[in-house]
Design an enzyme around this catalytic site. Structure first.
Site, short mmCIF file in Angstrom:
data_model
loop_
_atom_site.label_atom_id
_atom_site.label_comp_id
_atom_site.label_asym_id
_atom_site.label_seq_id
_atom_site.Cartn_x
_atom_site.Cartn_y
_atom_site.Cartn_z
N ASN A 130 0.90 -1.20 -0.07
CA ASN A 130 -0.07 -0.04 -0.05
C ASN A 130 0.82 1.30 -0.18
OD1 ASN A 130 1.02 -0.45 2.53
ND2 ASN A 130 -1.13 0.29 3.58
N GLU A 156 4.13 -4.80 12.43
CA GLU A 156 2.99 -3.82 12.18
C GLU A 156 2.13 -4.40 11.22
OE1 GLU A 156 2.83 -0.98 13.45
OE2 GLU A 156 4.80 -0.17 13.92
N CYS A 209 -3.43 0.96 6.47
CA CYS A 209 -3.48 0.14 7.82
C CYS A 209 -4.42 0.51 8.97
CB CYS A 209 -2.32 -0.58 8.39
SG CYS A 209 -1.06 0.85 8.54
N GLU A 257 7.11 1.50 15.59
CA GLU A 257 7.86 2.16 14.75
C GLU A 257 7.80 3.68 14.94
OE1 GLU A 257 6.61 0.22 10.90
OE2 GLU A 257 8.82 -0.47 10.97
P1 NAD Z 1 0.91 -9.54 3.33
O1 NAD Z 1 0.99 -9.94 4.72
O2 NAD Z 1 0.24 -10.38 2.48
O3 NAD Z 1 2.33 -9.46 2.61
C1 NAD Z 1 3.09 -8.33 3.31
C2 NAD Z 1 4.66 -8.83 2.89
O4 NAD Z 1 4.91 -10.17 3.54
C3 NAD Z 1 4.94 -8.97 1.59
O5 NAD Z 1 6.23 -8.27 1.23
C4 NAD Z 1 4.89 -10.54 1.17
O6 NAD Z 1 5.45 -10.84 0.10
C5 NAD Z 1 5.42 -10.97 2.48
N1 NAD Z 1 5.21 -12.25 2.93
C6 NAD Z 1 4.04 -13.10 2.52
N2 NAD Z 1 4.16 -14.39 3.03
C7 NAD Z 1 5.28 -14.31 3.72
C8 NAD Z 1 5.80 -15.27 4.84
N3 NAD Z 1 5.45 -16.51 5.06
N4 NAD Z 1 6.96 -14.84 5.37
C9 NAD Z 1 7.58 -13.76 5.26
N5 NAD Z 1 7.11 -12.77 4.37
C10 NAD Z 1 6.09 -13.13 3.70
O7 NAD Z 1 0.38 -8.19 3.51
P2 NAD Z 1 -0.16 -7.42 2.12
O8 NAD Z 1 -1.44 -7.80 1.65
O9 NAD Z 1 0.96 -6.88 1.26
O10 NAD Z 1 -0.43 -5.85 2.99
C11 NAD Z 1 -1.77 -5.64 3.50
C12 NAD Z 1 -1.80 -5.85 5.08
O11 NAD Z 1 -0.67 -4.98 5.66
C13 NAD Z 1 -3.18 -5.15 5.53
O12 NAD Z 1 -3.64 -6.13 6.61
C14 NAD Z 1 -2.55 -3.82 6.47
O13 NAD Z 1 -3.43 -3.80 7.37
C15 NAD Z 1 -1.28 -4.44 6.69
N6 NAD Z 1 -0.46 -3.04 6.79
C16 NAD Z 1 0.03 -2.60 8.15
C17 NAD Z 1 0.65 -1.71 8.40
C18 NAD Z 1 0.80 -1.06 9.86
O14 NAD Z 1 1.87 -0.18 10.00
N7 NAD Z 1 0.42 -1.62 10.83
C19 NAD Z 1 0.84 -0.73 7.40
C20 NAD Z 1 0.52 -1.13 6.11
C21 NAD Z 1 -0.26 -2.27 5.78
#
Ligand code: NAD
Length: 469
Positions: free
Chosen positions: A146, A242, A276, A450
């Site tokens: 995002n 996060e 998020c 963070e």
């Molecule tokens: P995701 O969890 O699908 O992926 C995030 C990252 O993790 C990607 O780079 C992905 O390739 C990697 N990944 C996937 N499987 C993995 C594994 N088994 N081990 C290690 N890495 C792995 O999330 P997304 O769909 O990219 O992002 C959306 C989510 O992120 C939403 O739930 C959103 O709320 C959250 N988010 C949180 C914050 C925060 O600061 N709290 C900020 C932005 C987004």
């Protein structure tokens, strides 16, 4: 768009991978180019490079400050050039992409100037003792799609400032802008201090189980965050997680509906709801629920959604097909649960991944759109009977990222804010984030924080230095 010159960045060099994978432009649904698919050997090389680089980096405090300052200036100077690439892979409007890149520069600048001073904990006839902060070693940084660049900067800048080195992996949906930034920063950072690799989810899993990193800093979904925590456990890597949110906005009976509607709208729909800590559910008093829902719907009907490169667009598409399908599914479920679609509710057909900004009234807890994180442009408005009930429902979830309270009476708002179980509570605002403000979630929304000195401390080990007298 020609992406053939974008490579992994390992040991300060741009490196091609054995193969590439397609990155899709969400405004068209068509591939915009390829991204390098990092091999296991290349990941090992990146980790080894980070480990080598850390030996000198950790000793050179003034050098670190200067390098972070220079990195900020590189981002400021190049933000206009990189922004179209961020738009092409992420979908956000060009102006928002520029702001994201400038924001990343602001984070580097902030950490260049931040000190974690030693704390004297004893100074008497027995001993002089201080608590000091020591770097951890190599950090693995994993980011979502995002805000690929700014969320990476929340990790890179404090990790480097503390004397660590880092290997960053962006999401496979948005790898290119992060690789481009890494290539530009290689001009001002010593080789190996910041390596960037791209690939599928399995590359993230390789990183979390890799023997080199001492810390994993992860931003993404709750489901993946749990996998990351499990993968880090066997060798006790430190983790900062996060994760997702389902932020409630509680509108109190004394709030001016017209005045708050526009702010609520942008708190929910910025980046097309893919934030998020966006507002994901609005709780409104039963008496004003219909007026507020209608005022939000009017905002939704008039906002312009389109290709991020069109200067008229204020909202872009959903980033990817699975996320679009999910938003569609949650909205369909909301309608089946008795929700009334006041605006939007359409999209997901051919072409780009557009879903019109959607306001759904008359829902209650129990509908999936209320209980789950939609992470897209659809907002439920829920009526409550009394404030106690609204607070209980706001807290009655596994999430606890942030929330907001809306009122013309600051004291009354504060009393409600005090009772919300989440990492950030805003009053008459939502989504105000800044480098000095710690950001993190309660419950399943995260582990650790963070930003600010607290975020910097998260990239250190605590050491006591005790000198006997
Ligand atoms: P995701 O969890 O699908 O992926 C995030 C990252 O993790 C990607 O780079 C992905 O390739 C990697 N990944 C996937 N499987 C993995 C594994 N088994 N081990 C290690 N890495 C792995 O999330 P997304 O769909 O990219 O992002 C959306 C989510 O992120 C939403 O739930 C959103 O709320 C959250 N988010 C949180 C914050 C925060 O600061 N709290 C900020 C932005 C987004």
């Amino acid at each position: 768009m020609d992406t053939s010159d974008i490579g992994l960045v390992i040991d300060g060099e741009r490196v091609a991978a054995p193969s590439t994978f397609d990155v899709i432009n969400p405004a068209t649904g068509e591939p915009l180019g390829g991204a390098p698919d990092c091999s296991r050997e290349q990941l090992d090389a990146a980790m080894a490079s980070a480990e080598r680089a850390q030996r000198e980096w950790r000793e050179d405090e003034p050098g670190r400050r200067k390098a972070l300052e220079d990195a900020a200036n590189v981002l400021f100077a190049n933000h206009e050039e990189i922004a179209p690439l961020l738009v092409a892979e992420q979908g956000k409007p060009l102006q928002a992409a520029k702001e994201e890149l400038l924001g990343a520069g602001v984070w580097f600048k902030y950490y260049a100037g931040l000190e974690l001073e030693p704390e004297v904990i004893q100074d008497d006839d027995k001993a002089y003792a201080e608590v000091v902060r020591r770097p951890m070693g190599v950090v693995a940084g994993i980011t979502p799609w995002n805000f690929p660049v700014i969320l990476a900067s929340w990790k890179i800048a404090p990790a480097l400032r503390a004397g660590n080195t880092i290997v960053v992996k962006p999401s496979p949906f948005t790898p290119l802008s992060t690789l481009k930034v890494a290539e530009l920063l290689a001009e001002v950072l010593p080789p190996g201090v910041f390596n960037a690799v791209s690939g599928g989810d399995e590359l993230g899993a390789w990183m979390t189980s890799h023997p080199t990193p001492r810390k994993v800093s992860f931003t993404g979904s709750v489901a993946t965050g749990k996998k990351v925590a499990a993968a880090a456990a066997p060798d006790l890597k430190r983790v900062t997680l996060e994760l997702g949110g389902n932020d409630p906005a509680i509108v109190l009976p004394d709030a001016d509906v017209e005045e708050v509607a526009a702010k609520l709208f942008w708190g929910a729909f910025a980046n097309s709801g893919q934030v998020c800590s966006a507002i994901k559910r609005v709780y409104a008093p039963r008496d004003t629920h219909d007026d507020l829902a209608e005022a939000l719907a009017e905002q939704a009907r008039t906002v312009r959604m389109g290709d991020g490169m069109d200067p008229e667009s204020r909202l872009g598409p959903v980033n990817n097909r699975p996320q679009l399908d999910r938003v569609r599914e949650l909205v369909d479920d909301a309608v089946a649960s008795g929700g009334r679609v006041l605006a939007g509710g359409e999209g997901g057909g051919e072409g780009g991944y557009f879903f019109s900004p959607t306001i759904i009234a008359g829902l209650s807890d129990g509908a999936r759109l209320v209980d789950e994180e939609q992470f897209g442009p659809a907002l439920p408005v829920i009526a409550y009977e009394d404030v106690e009930d609204a607070v209980a429902r706001a807290n009655g979830t596994h999430f606890g990222l942030s929330g907001s309270v809306w009122s013309s009476d600051p004291e009354r708002a504060r009393a409600v804010a005090d009772r919300l179980e989440c990492g950030t509570v805003w009053i008459n605002s939502h989504l105000a984030l800044a480098p000095h403000q710690p950001f993190g979630g309660f419950k399943w929304s995260g582990v650790g924080v963070e930003n600010g000195p607290w975020g910097l401390a998260g990239f250190t080990e605590t050491q006591v230095q005790y000198q006997a007298r």
